[in-house]
Design a protein around this motif. Structure first.
Motif, PDB file in Angstrom:
ATOM      1  N   GLY A   1      -7.149   8.303   4.454  1.00  0.00           N
ATOM      2  CA  GLY A   1      -5.874   7.993   5.101  1.00  0.00           C
ATOM      3  C   GLY A   1      -4.677   8.405   4.279  1.00  0.00           C
ATOM      4  N   THR A   2      -3.530   7.873   4.649  1.00  0.00           N
ATOM      5  CA  THR A   2      -2.257   8.197   4.022  1.00  0.00           C
ATOM      6  C   THR A   2      -2.032   7.432   2.727  1.00  0.00           C
ATOM      7  OG1 THR A   2      -1.333   8.612   6.205  1.00  0.00           O
ATOM      8  CG2 THR A   2       0.240   8.228   4.443  1.00  0.00           C
ATOM      9  N   TRP A   3      -2.597   6.229   2.598  1.00  0.00           N
ATOM     10  CA  TRP A   3      -2.294   5.334   1.487  1.00  0.00           C
ATOM     11  C   TRP A   3      -3.479   5.210   0.542  1.00  0.00           C
ATOM     12  CZ3 TRP A   3      -1.578   4.487   6.649  1.00  0.00           C
ATOM     13  CH2 TRP A   3      -0.249   4.524   7.098  1.00  0.00           C
ATOM     14  N   ASN A   4      -3.205   5.274  -0.774  1.00  0.00           N
ATOM     15  CA  ASN A   4      -4.298   5.153  -1.743  1.00  0.00           C
ATOM     16  C   ASN A   4      -3.931   4.308  -2.966  1.00  0.00           C
ATOM     17  OD1 ASN A   4      -2.589   7.003  -3.067  1.00  0.00           O
ATOM     18  ND2 ASN A   4      -4.309   7.954  -4.107  1.00  0.00           N
TER      19      ASN A   4
ATOM     20  N   HIS B   1       0.865  -1.176   0.000  1.00  0.00           N
ATOM     21  CA  HIS B   1       0.000   0.000   0.000  1.00  0.00           C
ATOM     22  C   HIS B   1       0.904   1.229   0.000  1.00  0.00           C
ATOM     23  CE1 HIS B   1      -3.558  -2.475   0.725  1.00  0.00           C
ATOM     24  NE2 HIS B   1      -2.749  -3.195   1.478  1.00  0.00           N
TER      25      HIS B   1
ATOM     26  N   ILE C   1      -8.332  10.206  -4.492  1.00  0.00           N
ATOM     27  CA  ILE C   1      -7.842  10.840  -3.264  1.00  0.00           C
ATOM     28  C   ILE C   1      -8.998  11.325  -2.396  1.00  0.00           C
ATOM     29  CG2 ILE C   1      -6.605  12.860  -2.365  1.00  0.00           C
ATOM     30  CD1 ILE C   1      -4.502  12.405  -4.480  1.00  0.00           C
TER      31      ILE C   1
ATOM     32  N   ASN D   1     -11.788  10.056  -1.974  1.00  0.00           N
ATOM     33  CA  ASN D   1     -12.475   8.931  -1.334  1.00  0.00           C
ATOM     34  C   ASN D   1     -11.568   8.129  -0.411  1.00  0.00           C
ATOM     35  OD1 ASN D   1     -14.820   9.568  -2.681  1.00  0.00           O
ATOM     36  ND2 ASN D   1     -14.473   8.135  -4.333  1.00  0.00           N
ATOM     37  N   THR D   2     -10.355   8.611  -0.201  1.00  0.00           N
ATOM     38  CA  THR D   2      -9.385   7.896   0.623  1.00  0.00           C
ATOM     39  C   THR D   2      -8.881   8.835   1.714  1.00  0.00           C
ATOM     40  OG1 THR D   2      -8.709   6.809  -1.426  1.00  0.00           O
ATOM     41  CG2 THR D   2      -7.352   6.420   0.501  1.00  0.00           C
TER      42      THR D   2
ATOM     43  N   LYS E   1       0.003   8.343  -0.723  1.00  0.00           N
ATOM     44  CA  LYS E   1      -0.516   9.277  -1.717  1.00  0.00           C
ATOM     45  C   LYS E   1       0.590  10.118  -2.360  1.00  0.00           C
ATOM     46  CE  LYS E   1      -5.006   9.746   0.479  1.00  0.00           C
ATOM     47  NZ  LYS E   1      -5.877  10.623   1.257  1.00  0.00           N
TER      48      LYS E   1
ATOM     49  N   PRO F   1      -4.350   4.092  -8.509  1.00  0.00           N
ATOM     50  CA  PRO F   1      -4.697   4.559  -7.167  1.00  0.00           C
ATOM     51  C   PRO F   1      -6.193   4.778  -6.990  1.00  0.00           C
ATOM     52  CG  PRO F   1      -3.751   6.337  -8.448  1.00  0.00           C
ATOM     53  CD  PRO F   1      -3.660   5.094  -9.296  1.00  0.00           C
ATOM     54  N   TYR F   2      -6.630   4.691  -5.722  1.00  0.00           N
ATOM     55  CA  TYR F   2      -8.000   5.078  -5.393  1.00  0.00           C
ATOM     56  C   TYR F   2      -8.100   6.585  -5.551  1.00  0.00           C
ATOM     57  CZ  TYR F   2      -8.240   0.516  -3.037  1.00  0.00           C
ATOM     58  OH  TYR F   2      -8.209  -0.817  -2.748  1.00  0.00           O
TER      59      TYR F   2
END
Length: 112
Positions: free
Chosen positions: A99-102, A62, A94, A96-97, A65, A91-92
């Motif tokens: 947290g730190t990881w996308n 993971h 941004i 909709n994410t 971003k 990536p997902y």
């Protein structure tokens, strides 16, 4: 307490050549260290009497971003091993994410 990932080395393909079927293959790689990558270990498979060392190890990484490079045909090194990136990770969104990881990245390594 906060979650902290690990530093991995990403090997990004440079000027890919083509194989006999016309598919792009990398002959040289650019090395990039990426901090704060979460590593989700996968399961081993193909364990049998005939191939006791023949193990396929999958993992999902993971990426944060802040990482925005193309990982298609890339390799990733961590924990003393080199893994091949599967497919073309996307990536997902941004927004909709929270947290730190996308960017989930599936990787594989085959031994034996």
């Amino acid at each position: 307490m906060s979650i902290v990932g690990e530093t991995v080395t990403v090997l990004l393909p440079i000027e890919p050549a083509k194989d006999a079927m016309g598919e792009k293959i990398a002959t040289q790689y650019e090395s990039v260290d990426v901090e704060n990558v979460l590593i989700q270990r996968g399961e081993t498979s193909d364990l049998a009497e005939t191939r006791p060392m023949g193990v396929k190890v999958d993992a999902t990484l993971h990426f944060p971003k802040t990482f925005n490079r193309d990982l298609k045909r890339a390799k990733v090194q961590f924990w003393g091993n080199t893994y091949r990136v599967i497919g073309d990770p996307i990536p997902y969104m941004i927004e909709n994410t929270p947290g730190t990881w996308n960017l989930p990245v599936s990787v594989e390594r085959v031994d034996g």
